[in-house]
Structure formats: C-alpha cells, structure tokens
Scaffold this motif. Structure first.
Motif, PDB file in Angstrom:
ATOM      1  N   SER A 509       0.667   8.178   8.685  1.00  0.00           N
ATOM      2  CA  SER A 509       1.870   8.552   7.926  1.00  0.00           C
ATOM      3  C   SER A 509       2.734   7.343   7.588  1.00  0.00           C
ATOM      4  O   SER A 509       3.944   7.340   7.840  1.00  0.00           O
ATOM      5  CB  SER A 509       2.694   9.581   8.720  1.00  0.00           C
ATOM      6  N   GLN A 510       2.108   6.330   7.026  1.00  0.00           N
ATOM      7  CA  GLN A 510       2.842   5.144   6.603  1.00  0.00           C
ATOM      8  C   GLN A 510       2.668   4.941   5.105  1.00  0.00           C
ATOM      9  O   GLN A 510       1.613   5.269   4.549  1.00  0.00           O
ATOM     10  CB  GLN A 510       2.335   3.909   7.345  1.00  0.00           C
ATOM     11  N   PRO A 511       3.685   4.399   4.430  1.00  0.00           N
ATOM     12  CA  PRO A 511       3.572   4.149   2.975  1.00  0.00           C
ATOM     13  C   PRO A 511       2.767   2.891   2.691  1.00  0.00           C
ATOM     14  O   PRO A 511       3.214   1.978   1.999  1.00  0.00           O
ATOM     15  CB  PRO A 511       5.031   4.009   2.556  1.00  0.00           C
ATOM     16  N   LYS A 512       1.572   2.843   3.250  1.00  0.00           N
ATOM     17  CA  LYS A 512       0.724   1.658   3.162  1.00  0.00           C
ATOM     18  C   LYS A 512      -0.688   2.048   2.759  1.00  0.00           C
ATOM     19  O   LYS A 512      -1.057   3.229   2.763  1.00  0.00           O
ATOM     20  CB  LYS A 512       0.669   0.927   4.511  1.00  0.00           C
ATOM     21  N   GLY A 513      -1.481   1.053   2.445  1.00  0.00           N
ATOM     22  CA  GLY A 513      -2.870   1.303   2.121  1.00  0.00           C
ATOM     23  C   GLY A 513      -3.657   0.010   2.048  1.00  0.00           C
ATOM     24  O   GLY A 513      -3.102  -1.089   2.178  1.00  0.00           O
ATOM     25  N   ASP A 514      -4.969   0.148   1.871  1.00  0.00           N
ATOM     26  CA  ASP A 514      -5.879  -0.983   1.689  1.00  0.00           C
ATOM     27  C   ASP A 514      -6.724  -0.709   0.461  1.00  0.00           C
ATOM     28  O   ASP A 514      -7.225   0.400   0.272  1.00  0.00           O
ATOM     29  CB  ASP A 514      -6.800  -1.153   2.903  1.00  0.00           C
ATOM     30  N   CYS A 515      -6.889  -1.723  -0.367  1.00  0.00           N
ATOM     31  CA  CYS A 515      -7.740  -1.614  -1.549  1.00  0.00           C
ATOM     32  C   CYS A 515      -8.754  -2.758  -1.523  1.00  0.00           C
ATOM     33  O   CYS A 515      -8.374  -3.930  -1.462  1.00  0.00           O
ATOM     34  CB  CYS A 515      -6.898  -1.671  -2.814  1.00  0.00           C
ATOM     35  N   PHE A 516     -10.018  -2.396  -1.555  1.00  0.00           N
ATOM     36  CA  PHE A 516     -11.106  -3.377  -1.561  1.00  0.00           C
ATOM     37  C   PHE A 516     -11.838  -3.307  -2.905  1.00  0.00           C
ATOM     38  O   PHE A 516     -12.149  -2.217  -3.383  1.00  0.00           O
ATOM     39  CB  PHE A 516     -12.117  -3.086  -0.458  1.00  0.00           C
ATOM     40  N   GLY A 556       5.587  -7.904   1.878  1.00  0.00           N
ATOM     41  CA  GLY A 556       4.710  -7.031   2.659  1.00  0.00           C
ATOM     42  C   GLY A 556       3.564  -6.455   1.864  1.00  0.00           C
ATOM     43  O   GLY A 556       3.000  -5.421   2.220  1.00  0.00           O
ATOM     44  N   LEU A 557       3.220  -7.131   0.761  1.00  0.00           N
ATOM     45  CA  LEU A 557       2.115  -6.704  -0.094  1.00  0.00           C
ATOM     46  C   LEU A 557       1.111  -7.852  -0.141  1.00  0.00           C
ATOM     47  O   LEU A 557       1.275  -8.811  -0.890  1.00  0.00           O
ATOM     48  CB  LEU A 557       2.656  -6.381  -1.493  1.00  0.00           C
ATOM     49  N   HIS A 558       0.080  -7.774   0.675  1.00  0.00           N
ATOM     50  CA  HIS A 558      -0.790  -8.921   0.926  1.00  0.00           C
ATOM     51  C   HIS A 558      -2.058  -8.851   0.069  1.00  0.00           C
ATOM     52  O   HIS A 558      -2.547  -7.770  -0.259  1.00  0.00           O
ATOM     53  CB  HIS A 558      -1.155  -8.977   2.417  1.00  0.00           C
ATOM     54  N   TYR A 559      -2.584 -10.006  -0.250  1.00  0.00           N
ATOM     55  CA  TYR A 559      -3.810 -10.086  -1.039  1.00  0.00           C
ATOM     56  C   TYR A 559      -4.665 -11.233  -0.501  1.00  0.00           C
ATOM     57  O   TYR A 559      -4.161 -12.224   0.027  1.00  0.00           O
ATOM     58  CB  TYR A 559      -3.501 -10.306  -2.519  1.00  0.00           C
ATOM     59  N   HIS A 560      -5.961 -11.045  -0.627  1.00  0.00           N
ATOM     60  CA  HIS A 560      -6.904 -12.041  -0.106  1.00  0.00           C
ATOM     61  C   HIS A 560      -8.134 -12.030  -0.995  1.00  0.00           C
ATOM     62  O   HIS A 560      -8.776 -10.981  -1.181  1.00  0.00           O
ATOM     63  CB  HIS A 560      -7.276 -11.683   1.342  1.00  0.00           C
ATOM     64  N   GLY A 566     -22.854 -11.991  -0.488  1.00  0.00           N
ATOM     65  CA  GLY A 566     -23.298 -11.350  -1.718  1.00  0.00           C
ATOM     66  C   GLY A 566     -22.482 -11.722  -2.936  1.00  0.00           C
ATOM     67  O   GLY A 566     -22.888 -11.420  -4.054  1.00  0.00           O
ATOM     68  N   GLY A 567     -21.327 -12.344  -2.739  1.00  0.00           N
ATOM     69  CA  GLY A 567     -20.482 -12.684  -3.876  1.00  0.00           C
ATOM     70  C   GLY A 567     -19.054 -12.963  -3.432  1.00  0.00           C
ATOM     71  O   GLY A 567     -18.783 -13.952  -2.778  1.00  0.00           O
ATOM     72  N   LEU A 568     -18.134 -12.038  -3.778  1.00  0.00           N
ATOM     73  CA  LEU A 568     -16.732 -12.237  -3.412  1.00  0.00           C
ATOM     74  C   LEU A 568     -16.028 -10.886  -3.388  1.00  0.00           C
ATOM     75  O   LEU A 568     -16.514  -9.892  -3.944  1.00  0.00           O
ATOM     76  CB  LEU A 568     -16.040 -13.181  -4.396  1.00  0.00           C
ATOM     77  N   THR A 569     -14.852 -10.861  -2.730  1.00  0.00           N
ATOM     78  CA  THR A 569     -14.098  -9.619  -2.577  1.00  0.00           C
ATOM     79  C   THR A 569     -12.611  -9.870  -2.757  1.00  0.00           C
ATOM     80  O   THR A 569     -12.084 -10.891  -2.313  1.00  0.00           O
ATOM     81  CB  THR A 569     -14.350  -8.996  -1.179  1.00  0.00           C
ATOM     82  N   ILE A 570     -11.946  -8.932  -3.434  1.00  0.00           N
ATOM     83  CA  ILE A 570     -10.486  -8.868  -3.451  1.00  0.00           C
ATOM     84  C   ILE A 570     -10.077  -7.801  -2.440  1.00  0.00           C
ATOM     85  O   ILE A 570     -10.568  -6.664  -2.517  1.00  0.00           O
ATOM     86  CB  ILE A 570      -9.935  -8.435  -4.829  1.00  0.00           C
ATOM     87  N   HIS A 571      -9.186  -8.153  -1.536  1.00  0.00           N
ATOM     88  CA  HIS A 571      -8.657  -7.173  -0.587  1.00  0.00           C
ATOM     89  C   HIS A 571      -7.139  -7.236  -0.642  1.00  0.00           C
ATOM     90  O   HIS A 571      -6.548  -8.285  -0.380  1.00  0.00           O
ATOM     91  CB  HIS A 571      -9.152  -7.484   0.834  1.00  0.00           C
ATOM     92  N   THR A 572      -6.521  -6.135  -1.027  1.00  0.00           N
ATOM     93  CA  THR A 572      -5.067  -6.047  -0.947  1.00  0.00           C
ATOM     94  C   THR A 572      -4.702  -5.052   0.136  1.00  0.00           C
ATOM     95  O   THR A 572      -5.451  -4.121   0.430  1.00  0.00           O
ATOM     96  CB  THR A 572      -4.450  -5.603  -2.292  1.00  0.00           C
ATOM     97  N   GLN A 581      -1.010  -1.905  -8.754  1.00  0.00           N
ATOM     98  CA  GLN A 581      -0.649  -2.748  -9.901  1.00  0.00           C
ATOM     99  C   GLN A 581      -1.070  -4.196  -9.639  1.00  0.00           C
ATOM    100  O   GLN A 581      -1.632  -4.864 -10.522  1.00  0.00           O
ATOM    101  CB  GLN A 581       0.860  -2.669 -10.129  1.00  0.00           C
ATOM    102  N   LEU A 582      -0.824  -4.676  -8.415  1.00  0.00           N
ATOM    103  CA  LEU A 582      -1.229  -6.037  -8.050  1.00  0.00           C
ATOM    104  C   LEU A 582      -2.747  -6.175  -8.066  1.00  0.00           C
ATOM    105  O   LEU A 582      -3.289  -7.161  -8.585  1.00  0.00           O
ATOM    106  CB  LEU A 582      -0.676  -6.390  -6.664  1.00  0.00           C
ATOM    107  N   SER A 583      -3.461  -5.196  -7.518  1.00  0.00           N
ATOM    108  CA  SER A 583      -4.929  -5.239  -7.492  1.00  0.00           C
ATOM    109  C   SER A 583      -5.495  -5.298  -8.907  1.00  0.00           C
ATOM    110  O   SER A 583      -6.441  -6.045  -9.185  1.00  0.00           O
ATOM    111  CB  SER A 583      -5.495  -4.018  -6.757  1.00  0.00           C
ATOM    112  N   ARG A 584      -4.913  -4.496  -9.799  1.00  0.00           N
ATOM    113  CA  ARG A 584      -5.383  -4.500 -11.198  1.00  0.00           C
ATOM    114  C   ARG A 584      -5.150  -5.860 -11.855  1.00  0.00           C
ATOM    115  O   ARG A 584      -6.007  -6.366 -12.581  1.00  0.00           O
ATOM    116  CB  ARG A 584      -4.667  -3.405 -12.006  1.00  0.00           C
TER     117      ARG A 584
END
Length: 919
Positions: A509-516, A556-560, A566-572, A581-584
């Motif tokens: 129940s946190q206003p957070k998430g992970d996008c890979f 508090g909006l992190h990106y890596h 196999g290649g590369l990854t974006i993780h926010t 919006q940042l991931s896009r």
C-alpha cells in the motif's frame, strides 16, 4: 516516538532496571528475528600503548563465555537455525548483531547476553584471535581507502585518539604477553560493557509483550555498574594542519581531490540538518551545477558532497572529486569554481522554497521508507539510540523539523579556504613521507597564501547556478484503487518481439512501483568487442540521462540504465505518480541518435582505468570475476574487454548502438501503484516507439557444461601477495530437486568449513562458501585467500574438508532437518518490501516462470527431500563426470611447485568456443 503513518510495525521503547535502553519492534512480515547491541566504546578507548585492543575485544567475545565456553558456539548455534552473527568496532561505538529463525529468539537472546557480558578471555583464544586480526590487517594492506585513512590519521592532532592505529596486528600485540593482554581485556570490558553504557534493539514477528519478556529474562540479571566516565578530547586538527595540501600516491590508478572543511560535532543540529542542505546543493548534478561545469571543462568526472569522518567533538565535511588528467593540472580553477558556488549557496538561503523542498523530501523519505533486513535495521537503530532522543529514534535521520536559514549560514561560514584541508590522490606526485602500517607515500604542505586570498574572493564562473525548483516532486501522494484481477502478473502486450507484463501491489500500500524494460539484442552474440563497446555506450548514455533527470532521483524517482549479458535494461523505481512518464522519456531517448562525442574520451579513459584496476582487486574477487567469465557464454573477463576499450573509436560506439537497436527483443514489467489503464497506455507507447525486429525471443543465458573425466583448472595472474583458491562445483541440472539439494548441502557445510579452515587452521581471513547459481544453474563454491600458504595448500585443504564432510555426512542426520526447516521458512515467507517483490516477479518472468510458482516448487522439492537424498548427493560431489568441477587459482608471492590435478584452461576464448553448453 514519531512513527510514520505508513509503518505497520509496532514499537516499544523501554529501559530495564539495570539501565539497559531497549527498543522492541514487532514486524509481522519480517523473515527472521534479529537483535543488535551497541556499546558506547570503540578504539578511542584503547589504553595507551595497546593499539587495537578494542578490536581484539570484539573478536574475543566470540571465543566463548562463562556458560557457553565453546569457541564460536553462538555462531554455530545460529547457523544451524537459519541465522548468523557479526560485529564491528568503530571509533566511539561497537556493535554486535545477529539474526535467527523466529522460534529461537528467546534462546538466542540468552546466549547473546552471555557473549556480551561474561566472556572468558581464554589465553589460547587470545593468540588465535591475534592471528586472525593480523590476517585481516594484511588483507587490507593494499586497500587504497585504508591507506588514505592512515594518512588522515597521521596528519591530524597526535593528541587526539583518532590519530592512533585502530586495527591492531601481530606487531602491536607482541609487545605484551597473553597474560598482560588478558588483564587489559578484562579491564576494558569491565569499564565499557555495562548495561547503562549500551543499547539493545530487537526485531521479530513476536508480540511486543513476548519480546519484552524474552529480553527481561535474558538481560535483567546483568548487574548495574558505576556510570562510564565520559572522555573529552582535544581538537582534531591543530592550526598548522588546516589550510594544507596533502599529496598521496595510490596503488590503483586514481586521481582524486578531496576538499575537507573542519567542523565541531553537529549531531545536535539534526532537526535542522544544515550540512545536508548544503551537500544537497553542492552535490547537484543537473545542468548549471558545479559538477556539470567541471565536466564541461574536462576537469572532473564525478563529485559527491557531505561525507567525512565524525565524532563527539569533530565533523569533516567533504567534497570528493574524481579528476581527469587535465583536471590534475587545473586545481586552482576547480577550487575557484567550488568557492564561487559556495558563495551562491550562501546567497540562496533567502529562498524559502528551497527549505520547503528539503522538508517535504525528508518527510516523504520517512513516510515511505521500505524496511531493511531485520539485522541491518536493528544494527542501525541500536546506534541511533545514542544519537537521538527517544521520540526521534526512528525519524531523526530523515525529518527536517526545524529548518533554519541562520544555522545554515553559520555552517556556510565555516566553508572557507583557511578552514580547508586538501587531499590530492594521484600516481605521480612528489612525496617525502611514508605512512606507518600501510606504507602510503605522502607529503603535507601549507597552501600558498596567494591562493587562499584568491579563493576568499573567487572569480565569477559563467552559467554556474543553483538548481531550479524540482519538477519531479510529488506534493500529494496517494495510492490507486486495487483491482483483484490485476494482482497476478499478466501479459498486456504479446507480440513477436515485445512482451509487456503488469500487476498491481496490494501488500504494501505505497504510492510506489518498479518498471523494467529489458532489451535482448541479437548483436551481443557476436563476441567480446560488442560487449566492450556496449558498456561504453551505456556509460555515455547514463551520463547524458543524469544531466537531464538528476532532479528525478532527488525527488525519490530513481532510474538505472545497465548492461547485461543479453543486452541492456532500463529500471525505474520509487514514487509511481510521475514514473511512467520518466520511463517513456528514457525509452525514447535510447532510440534517438544523440551526439555523445563530448563524453567519449572521458568515459573511455574512466572505463580503461576501471578495467585496469580490476587487475589489482583482491585475488578472491579476481577469481570470482574469472569464474563468471568462464562459465557464462556472453560474459568476458576484464583483460579481454580492456583491449577493445583501449582501441575503441567513437564510430565503433555509434555502430554498435545501431546494431544493438536494429534487432532486439523487449520484455517489460510494471509492478506497483498503477491502474490497468495507465499500464496499457504505457505499453502502447512502447509499441509505437519500438523498432520493427525479427528477434522472436530473449537471448539464451547459456552456461558451459563442466562435466568431464577431470576437473578444469585455470590460473589467474594477480599483483597481490596473497594466494587464493576457488573450488566451484557445478550441479548436473537446474531442476527443483537438484537446486534444493545444493542449497541444503551448502548450508550444512558452510559453518564447519569456516570454523575449520579459518578459525582452527587459520589459513587466512577470507574464507567462505556459498550457493552460487550462474544464469540460474545451481552450483557451490568454496574459497580461501591466504597471506601465508600456497595455492596448492589451499586446494589441498579444501579437498580434505570436502572429503571429510562426504565421509561423515551420516553424522548430520540429527541436524539436517533443522537446517531444512529454516530454509523452507525463508522460501515460503512473504516478501519484505515492494522492491523485493518486484525483483522476484521480474526474475520469474526472465526465467519463463509464467505461473510464478518457482519458489513454491522449490519449497515443495525441499520438503520432499530425504536424508538418503542428501547422502547420495554428497557422495557424488567429487565425481567430475557427474558434477562439473572448476578450480581457479592465484599464486600470489608463493607460487607452488606442486601441480594442481586437472585439465588446464590456457586459452579462454578457445575453451569457450569449443565447449558444450548445458541444455
């Protein structure tokens, strides 16, 4: 106590009749129980002439106690019950901490109390632990951070205890007989290890009442003693030790400038946090920042602000910069820019919105902090109990409750050239001294008066300015409504080369998430050159993204962005409101042809230095790097990558980027506080931006099949004096049965291996074992690094241990179920945080576990094991035609004439290109 509104744990601060301060934390979802005891005493309390005695005392507390005299008895008790124990000795505090399966907490606390308050200080144990400390000292002799630290000690006030040698070694202790040391240990222990001079934090699933009863049962009988007399110290620096330049030669290739400003203790300013406000602005990395300017001038590649040593009457405020070769010759210009920026910070203290941002960010960090491991959390909180009043034990690190521009200005007033110490670290500096113990060449000299005067009135620097308001800060944070059908990950896009998965989180129940967003690129199968150039492009692109989106990380909006086999990854990750919006934006930028030419030479040189420095890593670290490079098809050792990086051109990098993005397979996963509609909108963006591709699936993460009539052997050069050996056992299959057996048997072997080879035989300080899956294929590894023995001796001892354990495996029938039960508990316990859960689900997607039951399948396999399965597994361990075997060796300065039996891998490229791979 101030408690976050989102913290579901219960807390009870209490004080026992003997004066012991206790914090109890009931956490219904923690996987293990943990406890930590902090002592207000460290190496500053070493008696005159016995440097390192506090460190020896830490070791001796594990060497047996009054009621439990067995050496490492507590460690063995915990390891058989799913736990571990450790400790550290600092300048003014020492900490002892353990974790264990919940049902053993009460018994463990009793053992813990005995360890802390009733040690026996056995004479033989003293000699043994001195040898262990000496091995630890030798291990760090070539550690540049430790060598730098020793120079720091030698260039401060010799009357201050910080100046003393804190580690200890054979030499410092040899001046005293074991009986003299035993008496000194008793005296030091009696003076510091008293309930009123300690704190205790306990975290468990148990109720607060049950924990309180357990703590009282274990600790109440410890008698109260006379209060510890608080020491007062002279200033850390004499006047002659300020406004100085200290030149230091490193072992690894490094060019660093550390600017330190001397402060008194600032702990009582925790409600205002003025130094955090200053470091936040100095450490900014966006456009117009100090680092942005220094990078543009090609003087600096990295900058951090705010670290530094601290204690009861001192605090160093550091600005740490990694220099380019050009920057090494432009120190005055770098310092001018620094002091001009400090002047701007001072002028900006009238802008109240900056303080409001800092207050809001601190509160959000406190309100939505994810729980750490119980043992880490207990260790941290037990120390914080000394630093903050009871009501701020939890919040003191984060919350800015009393922002005050006047206090900030008073702190800025100490950031002056005359209150500054400069440390310059570079290979070719002229030095005239050698620091004791670590043999660090250095020189200290006064900074020229003309330079000090110039820096007092720095020249203006064009385009250098404080950051604007942060557009990524979320003023209001609330969670989205939960829809039950979204709780299990489901594919919302399934095309030939694009798969997008989505799930909501209802647990935290946190206003957070992970996008890979992972790109598996067909080009990576073409060899090491592609891998080397890919690393360069990812590093260059990461720098570009940092210029654009540094403020997002602050909010508090992190990106890596990272490269993988196999290649590369974006993780926010982090707050969900503006994350997609940042991931896009990042996804779109990766597909664009961006001019990165101004970064190329700087990043290339940095990569070359990193790869060259990898050759100077500890032998054990080098062997593990080589192990990955041998077993995994698309992983390459640093030496192979280095040659390609050295010869890389900008055109090579652009061409590889084009190749990577011409034919790829995308897998993406959104998990957290988003609605199905938001996820679908994001997925449509991915589809519209992605290039057409023929790649129908992910790149297979192949591993070499090491089964052979003989084991394989590989020698690795090292410039370190220590010898090292790693023995890797590759298990036949990756099915749940074999994985369960590997995990269980490694757990059975781990404590006996450590105790026998490190504690009893004293082969070295770095001794251990582990379950090591490479590309999810199971394996076990045993390693030793030694300053005293040859690599052949180390391999011999590892073999003797394994043969002995295999022969005696029947003796483990009484405890194996004990160990299995604790492993099972870890497998079936709930996820402890949203990020842990998202990583687990993302790993399942990568492993094609689309039922998301791999962990349950492993638990079922573990539960179904019989002791005969364990016995049979162990009896087959030494058969290389069943279990692949690989021995990796570093000779150090003790090359062995005795050949190591096995098939030697001489040409790694030839070996991998002709090898079979596990299906």
């Amino acid at each position: 106590m101030r408690i976050s509104s989102n913290d579901k744990r219960s807390f009870l601060p209490t004080t026992l009749p003997n004066g012991l301060k206790v914090l109890l934390v009931s956490d219904p979802i923690c996987r293990k129980s943990a406890a930590a005891a902090c002592v207000n005493g460290g190496h500053f309390n070493d008696p005159e002439g016995i440097d390192g005695l506090s460190h020896l005392l830490e070791h001796m507390l594990f060497d047996g106690s009054l009621r439990y005299p067995d050496t490492n008895g507590f460690d063995q008790f915990l390891s058989q019950r799913g736990g571990c124990v450790n400790a550290w000795t600092g300048t003014e505090y020492s900490n002892f901490h353990f974790d264990v399966a919940h049902e053993y907490l009460e018994q463990s606390l009793t053992l813990f109390c005995d360890l802390l308050f009733y040690p026996v200080f056995d004479l033989q144990g003293i000699s043994r632990e001195i040898s262990a400390i000496d091995a630890e000292f030798k291990l760090k002799i070539n550690d540049d951070l430790r060598r730098l630290y020793q120079v720091h000690k030698e260039t401060c006030n010799p009357a201050h205890p910080f100046s003393r040698f804190s580690v200890g070694n054979q030499q410092t202790f040899s001046e005293y007989s074991p009986n003299q040391l035993q008496k000194a240990l008793h005296n030091l222990h009696n003076s510091l290890y008293t309930p009123e001079n300690m704190t205790l934090c306990v975290i468990s699933q148990s109720s607060l009442d049950d924990m309180k009863n357990a703590v009282e049962q274990a600790f109440t009988d410890v008698p109260r003693k006379a209060p510890v007399e608080r020491q007062s110290y002279p200033p850390l620096y004499l006047e002659s030790q300020l406004a100085v330049l200290i030149k230091i030669k490193p072992i690894k290739v490094a060019r660093r400038l550390i600017v330190s400003f001397a402060f008194p203790d600032v702990q009582d300013l925790f409600r205002t946090k003025p130094l955090e406000y200053i470091s936040h602005l100095l450490g900014d990395e966006g456009q117009g920042s100090l680092l942005w300017h220094l990078k543009k001038c090609d003087w600096v590649t990295n900058l951090s602000a705010g670290g530094g040593i601290n204690g009861s009457n001192f605090k160093d405020f550091n600005i740490n910069m990694q220099l380019t070769e050009r920057g090494l010759n432009c120190l005055e210009d770098i310092l001018n820019a620094l002091f001009y920026f400090i002047k701007q910070i001072n002028q900006g203290t009238g802008e109240q919105w900056r303080f409001r941002e800092k207050v809001l960010l601190g509160q959000q960090c406190f309100d939505f902090t994810e729980s750490a491991k119980p043992i880490d959390e207990a260790t941290h909180l037990s120390t914080q109990m000394f630093h903050y009043p009871t009501e701020e034990w939890l919040s003191g690190d984060h919350v800015v409750s009393e922002p005050d521009a006047d206090i900030v200005e008073k702190c800025i007033a100490k950031l002056t050239p005359s209150n500054m110490r400069l440390k310059l670290v570079a290979p070719d500096l002229h030095t005239d001294k050698v620091a004791k113990w670590y043999a660090t060449p250095y020189k200290i000299e006064a900074i020229e008066t003309n330079l000090l005067q110039r820096l007092n009135s720095p020249d203006p620097v064009e385009n250098l300015h404080l950051p604007e308001k942060n557009p990524y800060i979320c003023e209001q944070l609330s969670t989205q409504p939960i829809e039950k059908h979204n709780l299990i990950p489901k594919q919302i896009v399934k095309q030939q080369n694009i798969q997008v998965w989505f799930a909501q989180d209802a647990q935290f129940s946190q206003p957070k998430g992970d996008c890979f967003i992972s790109f598996d690129c067909k080009a990576v199968t073409q060899g090491a050159a592609i891998s080397a150039y890919k690393r360069l492009w990812v590093a260059m692109m990461s720098e570009h993204l940092n210029d654009l989106f540094y403020q997002a990380g602050v909010a508090g909006l992190h990106y890596h962005l990272y490269a993988h086999q196999g290649g590369l990854t974006i993780h926010t990750s982090g707050f969900s409101q503006k994350q997609l919006q940042l991931s896009r934006q990042i996804f779109s930028l990766l597909h664009q042809d961006i001019d990165l030419s101004d970064r190329f030479e700087q990043i290339k040189n940095k990569q070359i230095n990193n790869l060259q420095n990898a050759l100077l890593n500890r032998p054990v670290n080098r062997l593990f790097t080589r192990l990955s490079g041998i077993v995994q098809r698309y992983t390459y050792p640093p030496m192979e990558l280095l040659e390609y990086v050295k010869n890389a051109t900008l055109e090579d990098i652009y061409q590889v980027k084009k190749s990577l993005f011409s034919d790829y397979y995308i897998e993406s996963f959104l998990f957290g506080d988003w609605t199905h509609e938001q996820a679908c909108q994001f997925a449509k963006h991915i589809e519209s931006e992605a290039h057409n591709s023929s790649a129908p699936e992910a790149i297979k993460r192949d591993v070499i099949d090491l089964k052979n009539s003989k084991r394989f052997v590989n020698y690795v050069d090292s410039q370190h004096n220590d010898a090292a050996a790693v023995v890797y056992l590759q298990i036949p299959t990756a099915n749940s049965h074999d994985v369960a057996l590997t995990i269980l048997v490694e757990q059975l072997f781990a404590t006996p291996f450590f105790n026998e080879l490190r504690n009893e035989k004293q082969l070295g300080y770095l001794v251990g074992s582990g379950y090591l899956p490479l590309n999810q294929h199971p394996g076990m590894v045993f390693y030793v690094q030694s300053p005293d023995y040859s690599m052949s001796k180390l391999v011999e001892e590892i073999e003797l241990f394994l043969n002995s354990m295999i022969a005696q495996i029947g003796d483990f029938e009484d405890i194996w179920q004990h160990v299995r039960r604790n492993i099972l508990k870890q497998l079936v316990d709930n996820d402890t945080s949203l990020s842990v859960k998202s990583q687990r689900l993302w790993l399942s997607i990568g492993n094609q576990d689309h039922q998301f039951n791999q962990q349950n399948a492993l638990a079922t396999a573990m539960n179904n094991l019989s002791f005969s399965d364990v016995v049979g597994f162990c009896q087959r361990l030494n058969e290389p035609n069943i279990n692949g075997q690989l021995v990796l060796l570093c000779p150090g300065n003790k090359p062995s004439d005795e050949p190591i039996d096995g098939e030697i891998i001489k040409d790694l490229h030839h070996f991998k290109s002709h090898a079979s791979y596990v299906i």
